[in-house]
Structures are given as C-alpha cells and as structure tokens.
Design a protein around this motif. Structure first.
Motif, PDB file in Angstrom:
ATOM      1  N   ALA A 185      20.073  26.237  23.385  1.00 47.76           N
ATOM      2  CA  ALA A 185      21.536  26.187  23.501  1.00 47.76           C
ATOM      3  C   ALA A 185      21.987  26.785  24.830  1.00 47.76           C
ATOM      4  CB  ALA A 185      22.176  26.937  22.334  1.00 47.76           C
ATOM      5  N   LEU A 186      21.311  27.845  25.259  1.00 49.91           N
ATOM      6  CA  LEU A 186      21.655  28.492  26.523  1.00 49.91           C
ATOM      7  C   LEU A 186      21.313  27.582  27.701  1.00 49.91           C
ATOM      8  CD1 LEU A 186      22.835  31.207  27.415  1.00 49.91           C
ATOM      9  CD2 LEU A 186      20.493  32.050  27.684  1.00 49.91           C
ATOM     10  N   GLN A 187      20.213  26.885  27.600  1.00 51.96           N
ATOM     11  CA  GLN A 187      19.827  25.933  28.639  1.00 51.96           C
ATOM     12  C   GLN A 187      20.861  24.817  28.773  1.00 51.96           C
ATOM     13  OE1 GLN A 187      15.564  24.462  29.428  1.00 51.96           O
ATOM     14  NE2 GLN A 187      16.399  22.832  28.164  1.00 51.96           N
ATOM     15  N   LYS A 188      21.326  24.337  27.636  1.00 54.17           N
ATOM     16  CA  LYS A 188      22.356  23.288  27.636  1.00 54.17           C
ATOM     17  C   LYS A 188      23.652  23.817  28.245  1.00 54.17           C
ATOM     18  CE  LYS A 188      24.816  20.099  24.564  1.00 54.17           C
ATOM     19  NZ  LYS A 188      24.977  19.625  23.156  1.00 54.17           N
ATOM     20  N   ALA A 189      23.988  25.055  27.924  1.00 55.75           N
ATOM     21  CA  ALA A 189      25.248  25.639  28.421  1.00 55.75           C
ATOM     22  C   ALA A 189      25.208  25.903  29.928  1.00 55.75           C
ATOM     23  CB  ALA A 189      25.525  26.948  27.671  1.00 55.75           C
ATOM     24  N   THR A 190      24.054  26.276  30.434  1.00 52.60           N
ATOM     25  CA  THR A 190      23.963  26.643  31.849  1.00 52.60           C
ATOM     26  C   THR A 190      23.677  25.468  32.759  1.00 52.60           C
ATOM     27  OG1 THR A 190      21.625  27.220  31.551  1.00 52.60           O
ATOM     28  CG2 THR A 190      23.231  29.000  31.350  1.00 52.60           C
ATOM     29  N   ALA A 207      28.144  27.359  19.479  1.00 54.93           N
ATOM     30  CA  ALA A 207      26.724  27.071  19.258  1.00 54.93           C
ATOM     31  C   ALA A 207      25.866  28.270  19.634  1.00 54.93           C
ATOM     32  CB  ALA A 207      26.304  25.847  20.063  1.00 54.93           C
ATOM     33  N   LEU A 208      26.231  28.933  20.737  1.00 53.78           N
ATOM     34  CA  LEU A 208      25.477  30.099  21.181  1.00 53.78           C
ATOM     35  C   LEU A 208      25.647  31.275  20.229  1.00 53.78           C
ATOM     36  CD1 LEU A 208      26.151  29.838  25.000  1.00 53.78           C
ATOM     37  CD2 LEU A 208      23.898  29.798  23.916  1.00 53.78           C
ATOM     38  N   GLU A 209      26.866  31.467  19.737  1.00 55.24           N
ATOM     39  CA  GLU A 209      27.101  32.561  18.803  1.00 55.24           C
ATOM     40  C   GLU A 209      26.335  32.343  17.499  1.00 55.24           C
ATOM     41  OE1 GLU A 209      31.535  34.213  20.081  1.00 55.24           O
ATOM     42  OE2 GLU A 209      31.367  32.675  18.518  1.00 55.24           O
ATOM     43  N   MET A 210      26.299  31.118  17.032  1.00 58.82           N
ATOM     44  CA  MET A 210      25.552  30.815  15.809  1.00 58.82           C
ATOM     45  C   MET A 210      24.055  31.030  16.031  1.00 58.82           C
ATOM     46  SD  MET A 210      27.485  27.407  14.345  1.00 58.82           S
ATOM     47  CE  MET A 210      26.291  27.238  13.022  1.00 58.82           C
ATOM     48  N   ALA A 211      23.557  30.626  17.214  1.00 65.89           N
ATOM     49  CA  ALA A 211      22.141  30.808  17.521  1.00 65.89           C
ATOM     50  C   ALA A 211      21.793  32.289  17.636  1.00 65.89           C
ATOM     51  CB  ALA A 211      21.793  30.078  18.811  1.00 65.89           C
ATOM     52  N   ALA A 212      22.676  33.069  18.248  1.00 69.48           N
ATOM     53  CA  ALA A 212      22.448  34.506  18.365  1.00 69.48           C
ATOM     54  C   ALA A 212      22.456  35.165  16.994  1.00 69.48           C
ATOM     55  CB  ALA A 212      23.508  35.136  19.266  1.00 69.48           C
ATOM     56  N   GLU A 242       8.962  25.116  12.101  1.00 62.14           N
ATOM     57  CA  GLU A 242       9.452  26.226  11.283  1.00 62.14           C
ATOM     58  C   GLU A 242       9.312  27.562  11.999  1.00 62.14           C
ATOM     59  OE1 GLU A 242      11.044  25.897   8.448  1.00 62.14           O
ATOM     60  OE2 GLU A 242      10.863  23.741   8.772  1.00 62.14           O
ATOM     61  N   GLY A 243       8.825  27.515  13.238  1.00 61.17           N
ATOM     62  CA  GLY A 243       8.608  28.741  13.996  1.00 61.17           C
ATOM     63  C   GLY A 243       7.125  29.048  14.070  1.00 61.17           C
ATOM     64  N   ASP A 244       6.678  29.518  15.231  1.00 61.37           N
ATOM     65  CA  ASP A 244       5.255  29.769  15.420  1.00 61.37           C
ATOM     66  C   ASP A 244       5.058  31.060  16.210  1.00 61.37           C
ATOM     67  OD1 ASP A 244       2.570  29.721  15.756  1.00 61.37           O
ATOM     68  OD2 ASP A 244       2.474  27.817  16.817  1.00 61.37           O
ATOM     69  N   PRO A 245       4.552  32.113  15.547  1.00 62.36           N
ATOM     70  CA  PRO A 245       4.324  33.380  16.257  1.00 62.36           C
ATOM     71  C   PRO A 245       3.404  33.234  17.458  1.00 62.36           C
ATOM     72  CG  PRO A 245       4.206  33.718  13.885  1.00 62.36           C
ATOM     73  CD  PRO A 245       4.269  32.222  14.102  1.00 62.36           C
ATOM     74  N   ALA A 246       2.543  32.201  17.459  1.00 66.90           N
ATOM     75  CA  ALA A 246       1.636  31.994  18.592  1.00 66.90           C
ATOM     76  C   ALA A 246       2.401  31.611  19.854  1.00 66.90           C
ATOM     77  CB  ALA A 246       0.612  30.913  18.253  1.00 66.90           C
ATOM     78  N   ASP A 247       3.652  31.184  19.724  1.00 67.95           N
ATOM     79  CA  ASP A 247       4.458  30.773  20.879  1.00 67.95           C
ATOM     80  C   ASP A 247       5.430  31.859  21.342  1.00 67.95           C
ATOM     81  OD1 ASP A 247       3.270  28.338  21.162  1.00 67.95           O
ATOM     82  OD2 ASP A 247       4.764  27.237  20.010  1.00 67.95           O
ATOM     83  N   ILE A 248       5.271  33.058  20.829  1.00 65.81           N
ATOM     84  CA  ILE A 248       6.172  34.156  21.199  1.00 65.81           C
ATOM     85  C   ILE A 248       6.143  34.411  22.697  1.00 65.81           C
ATOM     86  CG2 ILE A 248       6.457  36.673  21.068  1.00 65.81           C
ATOM     87  CD1 ILE A 248       5.837  36.458  18.074  1.00 65.81           C
ATOM     88  N   LEU A 249       4.944  34.513  23.267  1.00 70.78           N
ATOM     89  CA  LEU A 249       4.832  34.792  24.698  1.00 70.78           C
ATOM     90  C   LEU A 249       5.508  33.697  25.519  1.00 70.78           C
ATOM     91  CD1 LEU A 249       3.718  36.498  27.008  1.00 70.78           C
ATOM     92  CD2 LEU A 249       1.563  35.242  26.817  1.00 70.78           C
ATOM     93  N   GLN A 250       5.347  32.459  25.091  1.00 78.19           N
ATOM     94  CA  GLN A 250       5.934  31.327  25.814  1.00 78.19           C
ATOM     95  C   GLN A 250       7.456  31.420  25.864  1.00 78.19           C
ATOM     96  OE1 GLN A 250       4.668  27.411  24.470  1.00 78.19           O
ATOM     97  NE2 GLN A 250       6.656  26.548  25.005  1.00 78.19           N
ATOM     98  N   VAL A 251       8.099  31.732  24.727  1.00 78.54           N
ATOM     99  CA  VAL A 251       9.562  31.778  24.727  1.00 78.54           C
ATOM    100  C   VAL A 251      10.094  32.984  25.487  1.00 78.54           C
ATOM    101  CG1 VAL A 251       9.894  30.393  22.641  1.00 78.54           C
ATOM    102  CG2 VAL A 251       9.614  32.849  22.421  1.00 78.54           C
ATOM    103  N   HIS A 270      14.951  32.196  18.132  1.00 74.63           N
ATOM    104  CA  HIS A 270      14.975  32.540  19.561  1.00 74.63           C
ATOM    105  C   HIS A 270      14.914  31.267  20.402  1.00 74.63           C
ATOM    106  CE1 HIS A 270      13.036  35.137  22.989  1.00 74.63           C
ATOM    107  NE2 HIS A 270      14.287  34.817  23.249  1.00 74.63           N
ATOM    108  N   ARG A 271      14.023  30.366  20.042  1.00 76.12           N
ATOM    109  CA  ARG A 271      13.894  29.098  20.766  1.00 76.12           C
ATOM    110  C   ARG A 271      15.193  28.291  20.671  1.00 76.12           C
ATOM    111  NH1 ARG A 271      12.345  23.814  19.768  1.00 76.12           N
ATOM    112  NH2 ARG A 271      11.184  22.809  21.468  1.00 76.12           N
ATOM    113  N   THR A 272      15.816  28.290  19.490  1.00 77.67           N
ATOM    114  CA  THR A 272      17.083  27.580  19.299  1.00 77.67           C
ATOM    115  C   THR A 272      18.159  28.146  20.222  1.00 77.67           C
ATOM    116  OG1 THR A 272      16.564  27.067  16.990  1.00 77.67           O
ATOM    117  CG2 THR A 272      18.884  27.006  17.624  1.00 77.67           C
ATOM    118  N   PHE A 273      18.190  29.484  20.335  1.00 79.85           N
ATOM    119  CA  PHE A 273      19.167  30.127  21.218  1.00 79.85           C
ATOM    120  C   PHE A 273      18.929  29.743  22.675  1.00 79.85           C
ATOM    121  CE2 PHE A 273      20.282  33.642  24.073  1.00 79.85           C
ATOM    122  CZ  PHE A 273      21.643  33.736  23.824  1.00 79.85           C
TER     123      PHE A 273
END
Length: 208
Positions: free
Chosen positions: A198-203, A170-175, A95-104, A192-195
């Motif tokens: 999707a960006l990793q998949k696209a690139t 997919a990228l526009e929806m994630a953004a 559901e999202g984790d603020p503790a992982d902000i630095l990681q993303v 942010h992680r979802t975006f």
C-alpha cells in the motif's frame, strides 16, 4: 476435506516395499475421483484460474492410469505432485511466511531510504536505522525480534498513512493489521507486506 483419507490410503499402500504395476494402476484408478474432487475444490476456492495446471496434470495422470504404460503413469504422477507442491507453497506464502521476514525488512529499509516522499517524514531515519540494525543482526532468533521491531515502528507507520491523503484509509487499515497480528510471525509478515504494498502504491515510482 478428504485429504487425510487420501493420505492414509497412500500410507497403507507404501507399507509394501514392492508395489506391482497392477496394484499401482488400480490404486490410481480408484483414487482418481476423490483426488479430482479435492483438487478441483481447492483450486476453485483458492485460485479460480487453476495455477500450475493442476487439473490438466490430473487428467494426464488419469489417461496414463487408464492405459498400460507404467512409465507414463509414474511420470504424470510425479508431475502432478510437483505442481501441487508449488501450489501449496503459494497458498502458504499467501497466508504469511516467516521465512520472508528478512526480505520485507530489506524492502522497508529501501523504501524509506530511497523514496523522496518517505525520506521527508520525520521518522524516516528511525525506520531506516532500525531496519538496518535488524538486517545486520539477522539470525536464528530474528523471528522473535520481528514483532518488537514493528511494534516500535507502528507509530511511524501510522504517521506515514496520514501523509498520503489519497491512500490514507488503505494505509491506516494496513497499519492496524500489523498492530493486530504482533503475536503471530506468519500473520505479521503478511500484514507487513500488505502495508508495504500500500505504501509503494501511495508513493509511486522511486524517481518521484
């Protein structure tokens, strides 16, 4: 459903500093069915494959309580709680984790710095620079600065989406998900992680 009732029953039991084996055994037997109902529903709705062997662990606890072996029952009970704790952590992070902000943010910086298709974007240096500044200044108030960082980069994220035709939708929806969740650090981290996924998949691979 039913979780609060089980918690109250456990709280009532531990009011006694000393709990005999017979009392503990009876408690486990009485609460086997409601625990099973709660955990089976939770597992079925959140993860159909029963991760962390929660259901199997509950069955082992039931067998321990059915016998007359306090060591086995207590051991199986501890194992169940350990697996359930891991499962709940997984659900929380989903559901999202603020503790992982630095990681993303580190992930974001690395992607825009190393992937040729992203480095070619006009705004890539801005993403890398702002990401690095955020990482270097990361501290106790960074969760408060996180929405500001992504709000200032949302324009670049949207332009990034336009650069990848096959994954553009997919990228526009994630953004859009990032822009929609700027008021909630947990939901924003998830978006942010979802975006970035999707960006990793696209690139594609880094060596494109």
């Amino acid at each position: 459903k039913g979780g609060a009732r089980e918690a109250r029953a456990a709280q009532k039991l531990i009011q006694d500093r000393k709990i005999s084996w017979s009392v503990y055994r009876d408690f486990l037997r009485q609460h086997q069915s409601p625990m099973a109902s709660i955990l089976e529903t939770l597992s079925r709705e959140k993860a159909p494959r029963y991760p962390f062997a929660i259901i199997e662990s509950l069955k082992a606890l039931s067998e321990g309580a059915a016998g007359d072996n306090v060591e086995r029952a207590a051991s199986e009970h501890a194992m169940l709680l350990s697996r359930l704790d891991a499962f709940c952590t997984m659900l929380q992070k989903a559901e999202g984790d603020p503790a992982d902000i630095l990681q993303v943010v580190r992930w974001q910086e690395a992607m825009f710095r190393t992937r040729p298709s992203l480095r070619r974007l006009e705004c890539s240096e801005r993403v890398v620079g702002m990401s690095r500044s955020f990482i270097e200044a990361y501290g106790s108030h960074s969760a408060e600065r996180y929405p500001d960082l992504l709000e200032r980069l949302i324009g670049c994220f949207k332009r990034s989406a336009q650069a990848f035709g096959g994954q553009r939708k997919a990228l526009e929806m994630a953004a859009a998900g990032i822009q929609h969740n700027l008021s909630s650090p947990a939901a924003l981290q998830k978006a942010h992680r979802t975006f970035l996924l999707a960006l990793q998949k696209a690139t594609g691979p880094v060596h494109d």
